[in-house]
Scaffold this motif. Sequence first.
Motif, PDB file in Angstrom:
ATOM      1  N   VAL A 433      16.452 -24.035  57.918  1.00 11.13           N
ATOM      2  CA  VAL A 433      15.556 -22.429  57.294  1.00 11.13           C
ATOM      3  C   VAL A 433      15.602 -22.104  55.774  1.00 11.13           C
ATOM      4  CG1 VAL A 433      14.248 -20.901  58.345  1.00 11.13           C
ATOM      5  CG2 VAL A 433      15.644 -22.021  60.199  1.00 11.13           C
ATOM      6  N   ALA A 434      14.808 -22.561  55.402  1.00 12.58           N
ATOM      7  CA  ALA A 434      15.024 -22.347  54.038  1.00 12.58           C
ATOM      8  C   ALA A 434      14.075 -21.655  53.091  1.00 12.58           C
ATOM      9  CB  ALA A 434      14.626 -24.252  52.915  1.00 12.58           C
ATOM     10  N   ILE A 435      14.577 -20.694  52.743  1.00 11.44           N
ATOM     11  CA  ILE A 435      14.450 -19.275  51.613  1.00 11.44           C
ATOM     12  C   ILE A 435      13.652 -20.418  50.277  1.00 11.44           C
ATOM     13  CG2 ILE A 435      14.139 -17.245  51.177  1.00 11.44           C
ATOM     14  CD1 ILE A 435      16.048 -16.993  53.318  1.00 11.44           C
ATOM     15  N   THR A 436      12.502 -19.871  50.040  1.00  6.57           N
ATOM     16  CA  THR A 436      11.478 -20.738  49.272  1.00  6.57           C
ATOM     17  C   THR A 436      11.334 -19.573  47.950  1.00  6.57           C
ATOM     18  OG1 THR A 436       9.122 -20.944  50.332  1.00  6.57           O
ATOM     19  CG2 THR A 436      11.052 -22.692  50.299  1.00  6.57           C
ATOM     20  N   GLU A 437      10.808 -19.916  46.975  1.00 10.04           N
ATOM     21  CA  GLU A 437      10.402 -18.589  46.034  1.00 10.04           C
ATOM     22  C   GLU A 437       9.471 -18.271  46.486  1.00 10.04           C
ATOM     23  OE1 GLU A 437      11.430 -18.247  43.218  1.00 10.04           O
ATOM     24  OE2 GLU A 437      12.834 -19.484  42.636  1.00 10.04           O
ATOM     25  N   GLU A 438       8.273 -18.896  47.105  1.00 14.13           N
ATOM     26  CA  GLU A 438       6.875 -18.658  48.157  1.00 14.13           C
ATOM     27  C   GLU A 438       7.615 -17.128  49.042  1.00 14.13           C
ATOM     28  OE1 GLU A 438       3.867 -18.509  47.507  1.00 14.13           O
ATOM     29  OE2 GLU A 438       4.695 -19.165  45.732  1.00 14.13           O
ATOM     30  N   PRO A 443       5.878 -10.036  52.992  1.00  9.26           N
ATOM     31  CA  PRO A 443       5.710  -8.431  53.192  1.00  9.26           C
ATOM     32  C   PRO A 443       6.958  -8.041  54.104  1.00  9.26           C
ATOM     33  CG  PRO A 443       3.291  -8.944  54.551  1.00  9.26           C
ATOM     34  CD  PRO A 443       4.275 -10.264  53.940  1.00  9.26           C
ATOM     35  N   GLU A 444       7.617  -9.120  54.513  1.00 14.28           N
ATOM     36  CA  GLU A 444       8.307  -8.088  55.457  1.00 14.28           C
ATOM     37  C   GLU A 444       9.933  -8.770  54.529  1.00 14.28           C
ATOM     38  OE1 GLU A 444       6.641 -11.069  58.220  1.00 14.28           O
ATOM     39  OE2 GLU A 444       6.387 -10.706  56.270  1.00 14.28           O
ATOM     40  N   GLN A 445       9.498  -9.314  53.341  1.00 12.88           N
ATOM     41  CA  GLN A 445      10.767  -8.966  52.443  1.00 12.88           C
ATOM     42  C   GLN A 445      10.352  -7.940  51.046  1.00 12.88           C
ATOM     43  OE1 GLN A 445      13.440 -10.419  51.966  1.00 12.88           O
ATOM     44  NE2 GLN A 445      12.608 -13.269  52.012  1.00 12.88           N
ATOM     45  N   LEU A 631      11.232 -19.892  55.959  1.00 10.68           N
ATOM     46  CA  LEU A 631      11.031 -18.694  56.722  1.00 10.68           C
ATOM     47  C   LEU A 631       9.511 -18.251  57.216  1.00 10.68           C
ATOM     48  CD1 LEU A 631      12.764 -16.090  57.209  1.00 10.68           C
ATOM     49  CD2 LEU A 631      12.101 -15.430  54.708  1.00 10.68           C
ATOM     50  N   THR A 632       8.611 -18.621  56.300  1.00  7.36           N
ATOM     51  CA  THR A 632       7.369 -18.182  56.737  1.00  7.36           C
ATOM     52  C   THR A 632       6.675 -19.702  57.873  1.00  7.36           C
ATOM     53  OG1 THR A 632       6.584 -17.912  54.408  1.00  7.36           O
ATOM     54  CG2 THR A 632       4.572 -17.899  56.086  1.00  7.36           C
ATOM     55  N   ASP A 633       7.028 -20.577  58.163  1.00 11.91           N
ATOM     56  CA  ASP A 633       7.232 -21.152  59.868  1.00 11.91           C
ATOM     57  C   ASP A 633       7.278 -20.226  60.606  1.00 11.91           C
ATOM     58  OD1 ASP A 633       6.162 -23.167  58.089  1.00 11.91           O
ATOM     59  OD2 ASP A 633       7.637 -23.971  57.187  1.00 11.91           O
ATOM     60  N   VAL A 634       9.169 -20.041  60.453  1.00 12.93           N
ATOM     61  CA  VAL A 634       9.246 -19.481  62.194  1.00 12.93           C
ATOM     62  C   VAL A 634       8.774 -18.066  61.760  1.00 12.93           C
ATOM     63  CG1 VAL A 634      11.323 -18.624  62.822  1.00 12.93           C
ATOM     64  CG2 VAL A 634      11.779 -20.626  61.052  1.00 12.93           C
ATOM     65  N   LEU A 635       8.837 -17.296  60.765  1.00 10.23           N
ATOM     66  CA  LEU A 635       8.068 -15.966  61.000  1.00 10.23           C
ATOM     67  C   LEU A 635       6.447 -15.733  61.422  1.00 10.23           C
ATOM     68  CD1 LEU A 635       9.644 -14.003  57.670  1.00 10.23           C
ATOM     69  CD2 LEU A 635      10.263 -14.211  60.101  1.00 10.23           C
ATOM     70  N   ARG A 636       5.787 -17.131  61.656  1.00  7.72           N
ATOM     71  CA  ARG A 636       4.147 -17.060  61.567  1.00  7.72           C
ATOM     72  C   ARG A 636       4.244 -18.369  63.074  1.00  7.72           C
ATOM     73  NH1 ARG A 636       5.170 -13.398  58.558  1.00  7.72           N
ATOM     74  NH2 ARG A 636       3.164 -12.943  56.720  1.00  7.72           N
ATOM     75  N   ASN A 637       5.294 -18.208  63.142  1.00  5.86           N
ATOM     76  CA  ASN A 637       5.354 -18.721  65.139  1.00  5.86           C
ATOM     77  C   ASN A 637       4.834 -20.384  64.876  1.00  5.86           C
ATOM     78  OD1 ASN A 637       6.546 -16.896  66.701  1.00  5.86           O
ATOM     79  ND2 ASN A 637       4.490 -15.581  66.214  1.00  5.86           N
ATOM     80  N   ARG A 638       4.860 -21.032  63.461  1.00  4.21           N
ATOM     81  CA  ARG A 638       4.867 -22.688  63.172  1.00  4.21           C
ATOM     82  C   ARG A 638       5.526 -23.617  63.794  1.00  4.21           C
ATOM     83  NH1 ARG A 638       2.864 -20.581  57.051  1.00  4.21           N
ATOM     84  NH2 ARG A 638       1.307 -19.703  57.652  1.00  4.21           N
TER      85      ARG A 638
END
Length: 794
Positions: A433-438, A443-445, A631-638
């Motif tokens: 699970v990579a945390i990128t610049e995006e 909002p969670e950040q 991180l976005t993929d996981v939090l957005r259920n992708r």
Amino acid sequence: MAKLVVLKVGEGSFDEGFPVTMQIGEEGDAPAIQTLGKLPPAPEIPQYYNCWQSAYLCLGWSTRLEAKPVQVTNVSVIEDCWHAVQVLRNRLNSWIHSESFRAIREKWLEKLLPSDEIRAILQTEDLVLQRLPWHFCDLFERYPKAELALSAPAYERVKQISQTKDKVAILAILGDSTGIDTQADRALLEQLPGATVQFLVEPQRQELNNQLWSRGWDILFFAGHSSSLINGDGRICINRTDTLSISDLRYALKTAVAHGLKLAIFNSCDGLGLARELANLYIPQVIVMREPVPDKVAQEFLKNFLYAFAGGQPFYLSVREARERLQGLEDEYPCASWLPVIYQNPAETPPRWAALSRPISVDKSENNHSRQRSLKKIGSQHLRRMLLTSVLVTSVTWGLQQIGAFQPLELKVFDQLMRLRPQEATDPRLLVVAITEEDFKLPEQKNRTGSLSDLALAQLLEKLEQYQPRAIGLDIYREDPVNPQFKNLAQYMQQSDRFIAVCKISEPTASEDPSVAPPPEVPEARQGFSDVVVDPDGILRRYLVAVNPHPASICSAPYAFSAQLAFRYLAAEGVFPQWTPQGHLQLGNVILPRLQPHTGGYQTIDTAGFQMLLNYRSYRLPENIANKVTLTDVLRNRIRPDDVRNRIVLIGVTAPSVGDYFATPYSTSGGAYQKMAGVFVHAQMVSQMLSAVKNQRPLLWVLPQGSEFLWIWGWSIVGSVLAWRYRSVLHLELALAITLIVLYALCFALFAYQSCWVPFVPSTLALIATSASIVVQNASQKQGQSTKLYAGSN
């Protein structure tokens, strides 16, 4: 490769000109180039030659033409001779610069380099053309390794009978010595290394005839008086009363040629008539003097020729060197360097001295016997020298390796071998699970104080837990406690057996790289250090598995972050880490060996802790080690449940702004070393451990120290054998190049398919250094023999 140039002069005359065909090719091959041209009419050239010859004959020396009293030569006669030389030389050069000859001249200059070794053959029946000083032409003066020979237009190769000889067989005829010193020639021949000389001193015709018939001679030598008649025939004075023509010995000489005669040397006067008659018998090579030759000049030429030829120089270059060294006598004997000339059978290749003692192969079985005899000729002394040289070179090379002289180069080879390995499949047991610049903008950040806010981490772990991963590793430093409003997160980090966190050990007193504490909620049993060991060139090639942390370190984790994740995964299958009595780590039936101070290319490294070679899973991009989501993929259920279920999930930052990157052996398209995010480095380490236990994927290993020494020594021996086998520098260089390719291919095959890292750089050095040492020793030995010959003649 030496070049062969043949200048075929057709029928013509100095009044009408001569058509010329030039052929150029590699020695031993068919001509690759043919060019046509013409030497224009030049009726004055024979006149200029006759003027020079008259001036030369007026010098009045005692020559080997005939016995006569010594006459006094005055300065004016010598000046007349040199003036005739200059006139003839200038006219000869202007002749070959003529427009009709331009195509040949330009092709010569285009295709031949000054560094080339060139055998040039002038094929003509014209007697004056054969007597002209062609070496004065600038086409030859600018080529220091070129020599011109004469040849008859008609020639043929004679099939020679095999003769088994250990030494060069020479039949030396010392003819009428009235007024000259043939004993000086004898002394020179007696000093020859590796030769057997049979002397016939002022023999009778029958005695000479019998000797020519009796056995296989390699060289026929004559010293005494000789001459060429007006009709072009040659005669030699074999004793004080008898003279013979070549036709008087025709059958005996033909037999000698059939039995292996390679070279005839007539160190006597005016020998072109002899050479032309000998050419009709197809003798491979003949050396004669074009004009009457002073006794001292004949002796100096023979001494210098034998010194060069027996010393290992090619035949043509030996003649050129001996001829040009006669220039040192030209203050007393003008034009001495003009006199020696080769008369060549174009169907034959000039021999080398060492080859004259070897038998001629007439069939395949004879060739096999020849090879066996050649191998036996190495002798125990030569074999001992080869072995001693290889041992000395290997020992020096080994010593240099032990002090780390080759470590930088060997590591570069290691990197190249790593990049060339076949690609492997993605490890299905891992998810990154990579945390990128995006992801920093989510909002969670919003209220994050590091790379990942408490809110984002809580939601991330909640999402992952519902899919039941086998282990979760957080590769992000969290020294501060969890915000009290996220009690569930704190409780999860404290109680979950799946969750592994990182800290950094380093040295407690290090100011540039201080230690980092683990999350206060995570117990020590589920902590792992993130420290890695980077080589002096900044490349990550080693895997730090375990350490004994400094007592003052705020991170007390004994195992690496990646090792803790691997242990958690294997524990679910009943595999637990154990330590062997030798200090190695054992997982199930697999023993992970500890990196030793002298391992492969490593010689000067700190091996503190438990280190291993990092066996990267091979990809074009090392980050393809595992499936990756953001991180976005996981939090957005992708993501799919199967992407997480029963896998090891590594959470880490890949945003370039954080700077958590390490250089790897892999390279970018621009040639620079490719950097990899820290989370993927840990993924590589986890995959190495799991693959070794579950898939029997080999770990990188090296030969024991003794075996490495033998490996290097083996290539050193190969170098000595190549230097003995190939005496030609060009052939030796080609053989060494092929051997180096084989060596590299073996190193690659062992590395790629057996995971064995064998030394390439010291093996290469041992191969080349031993080969060069043998070449130098051989050259020194030949030089010593030739020097002894040279000294013995003075």
